[in-house]
Design an enzyme around this catalytic site. Structure first.
Site, PDB file in Angstrom:
ATOM      1  CB  SER A 186      -0.868   0.051   1.259  1.00 54.20           C
ATOM      2  OG  SER A 186      -1.515  -1.161   1.458  1.00 54.20           O
ATOM      3  CG  HIS A 238      -3.464  -4.207  -2.598  1.00 57.39           C
ATOM      4  ND1 HIS A 238      -2.127  -4.339  -2.336  1.00 57.39           N
ATOM      5  CD2 HIS A 238      -4.026  -3.815  -1.435  1.00 57.39           C
ATOM      6  CE1 HIS A 238      -1.891  -4.044  -1.074  1.00 57.39           C
ATOM      7  NE2 HIS A 238      -3.027  -3.720  -0.500  1.00 57.39           N
ATOM      8  CG  HIS A 258      -3.298  -9.068   1.745  1.00 54.98           C
ATOM      9  ND1 HIS A 258      -3.532  -8.370   0.585  1.00 54.98           N
ATOM     10  CD2 HIS A 258      -2.381  -8.342   2.449  1.00 54.98           C
ATOM     11  CE1 HIS A 258      -2.805  -7.264   0.583  1.00 54.98           C
ATOM     12  NE2 HIS A 258      -2.096  -7.219   1.692  1.00 54.98           N
ATOM     13  CE1 TYR A 314      -7.243  -8.546   3.228  1.00 56.88           C
ATOM     14  CE2 TYR A 314      -5.258  -8.323   4.542  1.00 56.88           C
ATOM     15  CZ  TYR A 314      -6.069  -7.887   3.518  1.00 56.88           C
ATOM     16  OH  TYR A 314      -5.726  -6.783   2.783  1.00 56.88           O
ATOM     17  CD  GLU A 315      -6.748 -10.769  -1.033  1.00 57.78           C
ATOM     18  OE1 GLU A 315      -7.329 -10.723  -2.118  1.00 57.78           O
ATOM     19  OE2 GLU A 315      -5.523 -10.581  -0.916  1.00 57.78           O
ATOM     20  CB  ALA A 323       1.012   0.283   4.583  1.00 57.46           C
ATOM     21  CG  MET A 348      -3.179  -7.185   8.425  1.00 51.56           C
ATOM     22  SD  MET A 348      -4.805  -6.594   7.941  1.00 51.56           S
ATOM     23  CE  MET A 348      -5.197  -5.493   9.315  1.00 51.56           C
ATOM     24  CB  SER A 349       1.321  -8.582   3.770  1.00 55.01           C
ATOM     25  OG  SER A 349       2.106  -7.419   3.981  1.00 55.01           O
ATOM     26  CG  ASN A 385      -1.731   2.865  11.098  1.00 58.21           C
ATOM     27  OD1 ASN A 385      -1.483   2.298  10.025  1.00 58.21           O
ATOM     28  ND2 ASN A 385      -1.990   2.198  12.204  1.00 58.21           N
ATOM     29  CG  HIS A 424      -8.340   0.489   4.181  1.00 59.01           C
ATOM     30  ND1 HIS A 424      -7.136  -0.194   4.169  1.00 59.01           N
ATOM     31  CD2 HIS A 424      -8.635   0.735   2.884  1.00 59.01           C
ATOM     32  CE1 HIS A 424      -6.744  -0.346   2.915  1.00 59.01           C
ATOM     33  NE2 HIS A 424      -7.630   0.199   2.124  1.00 59.01           N
TER      34      HIS A 424
HETATM   35  N1  HPA Z   1      -2.252  -2.946  11.696  1.00 68.15           N
HETATM   36  C1  HPA Z   1      -2.174  -3.924  10.776  1.00 68.15           C
HETATM   37  N2  HPA Z   1      -1.890  -3.708   9.510  1.00 68.15           N
HETATM   38  C2  HPA Z   1      -1.655  -2.436   9.115  1.00 68.15           C
HETATM   39  C3  HPA Z   1      -1.729  -1.368  10.016  1.00 68.15           C
HETATM   40  C4  HPA Z   1      -2.033  -1.643  11.374  1.00 68.15           C
HETATM   41  O1  HPA Z   1      -2.113  -0.746  12.236  1.00 68.15           O
HETATM   42  N3  HPA Z   1      -1.444  -0.258   9.305  1.00 68.15           N
HETATM   43  C5  HPA Z   1      -1.225  -0.636   8.018  1.00 68.15           C
HETATM   44  N4  HPA Z   1      -1.343  -1.963   7.907  1.00 68.15           N
END
Ligand code: HPA
Length: 277
Positions: A31, A62, A84, A86-87, A114, A212-213, A236, A248
Site C-alpha cells: 500500500s 491493490h 493476502h 485474510y482474503e 504499510a 497483515m502480509s 499509522n 483503512h
Molecule cells: N495494523 C495492521 N496492519 C496495518 C496497520 C495496522 O495498524 N497499518 C497498516 N497496515
C-alpha cells in the site's frame, strides 16, 4: 507430483507463454507504493487473472498484475498488488507469486508494505528498514510435505533479511537524505486491525511495526534461497496509541503522503543493490 509444486509449474508455463523476461530483482509493492510501477521503464505487464491457476487479489488499492521492466537498466519484476491470507487463500497460494518470481530468475526479493507503528518513537509516515520478523501468529507457508525442488525442509531464518542488503539500503537512505527507522515486523492475519492489548503484547515480544502480509512471503523466499530485504511505510500508529480508531482510508492517506520518499528510496536502493550482485 506435489499439488502445490504442480500449480506453480502450471503458472510458470502459463506466464512463460506471455513473456520471456528475466528479472534480477523481484519487488512487492505494498500500500502506498502501488504508483511505483509508473517510475519503471515498463517492458511488459501480465495480469494475474491471465495466469492459469494464479490467486487473484481483491483488496481495494491493490491492482493485480506483474510489471516487468527496468529501473535504471536493472531488470526487475514488480508485483502491483499482493495476495493476502485474510482474503481466504491458503498460505501456499499467498506465496505462489513470490515463488513464481524466483522461478523466472529473480535472486533478490525486496518486500514493501504499510504497517502500524508499535515502537513509541515512531510517527505516521516514517519509513522503516525491516531487520527481522515475527511470523509466529500466522501459519507457515511451508507446512505439509517439503517441496525438495524448492528448498530444504528446515530453512535457516537467522538472517532472513540479508545483512549486506540492509547495509546498502541504510547507506542509500543516508546518501539521499531519506530518514529511515529500523525495526522488527510482526505479521497478524487480519483483516481486523489489532486491539490495544494485542499491540501491547506485540511490543513486549519485540515488534516495532505490525501488518497483515510480508513475513510469510519472506519465509517462502528464504526457503528458495533468495536474498531478502524489506522496507515498511509506517502509515499509522498502532491501535491504542493515539486514542483514535483506525480507518483503512487514513492508513492509505498516510501511505500516499510518504509515497514520493518511499519511491525514491526504493529506486535508489535497487540501483545500489544491483551493483553488489
Ligand atoms: N495494523 C495492521 N496492519 C496495518 C496497520 C495496522 O495498524 N497499518 C497498516 N497496515
Amino acid at each position: 507430483m506435489n499439488a502445490i509444486y504442480e500449480k506453480l509449474m502450471q503458472c510458470y508455463d502459463s506466464i512463460r507463454k506471455q513473456t520471456d523476461f528475466q528479472p534480477k530483482i523481484a519487488l512487492v509493492l505494498g500500500s502506498g507504493l502501488g504508483d511505483f510501477a509508473e517510475t519503471i521503464e515498463v517492458a511488459q505487464t501480465v495480469e494475474y487473472s491471465s495466469i492459469e491457476g494464479f490467486p487473484t487479489s481483491t483488496v481495494q488499492g491493490h491492482r493485480g498484475r506483474y510489471v516487468f521492466g527496468y529501473v535504471d537498466s536493472v531488470p526487475i519484476v514488480a508485483m502491483q498488488g499482493r495476495v493476502h491470507y485474510y482474503e481466504g487463500y491458503s498460505m501456499a497460494d499467498v506465496v505462489l507469486p513470490i515463488r513464481l518470481m524466483k522461478r523466472m530468475g529473480a535472486e533478490v526479493l525486496m518486500v514493501t508494505n504499510a504497517s502500524g507503528g508499535i515502537c513509541e518513537q515512531f510517527q505516521a509516515g516514517d519509513l522503516m528498514l525491516i531487520t527481522d520478523q515475527i511470523a509466529s501468529f500466522v501459519p507457515s507457508p511451508l507446512l505439509g510435505p517439503n517441496i525438495d525442488a524448492l528448498g530444504t525442509r528446515f530453512p535457516d531464518m537467522t538472517e532472513a533479511y540479508d545483512v549486506e542488503l540492509r547495509e546498502v539500503i541504510a547507506q542509500t537512505a543516508e546518501r539521499i537524505g531519506v530518514p529511515l527507522r529500523k525495526g522488527v515486523y510482526i505479521q497478524f492475519t487480519g483483516p481486523q486491525f489489532e486491539t490495544p492489548a494485542e499491540i501491547r503484547m506485540a511490543r513486549v515480544l519485540g515488534a516495532d511495526a505490525v501488518g497483515m502480509s510480508t513475513a510469510c512471503e519472506v519465509i517462502a523466499a528464504r526457503h528458495m534461497g533468495m536474498r531478502v530485504c524489506g522496507i515498511s511505510c509506517v502509515s499509522n500508529l498502532a491501535a491504542g496509541m493515539t486514542g483514535k480508531p483506525l480507518l483503512h482510508e487514513e492508513v492509505q492517506q498516510y501511505a500516499d503522503e510518504a509515497a514520493p520518499r518511499f519511491q525514491k528510496l526504493v529506486t535508489e536502493s535497487i540501483i545500489e543493490i544491483n551493483r553488489i550482485l
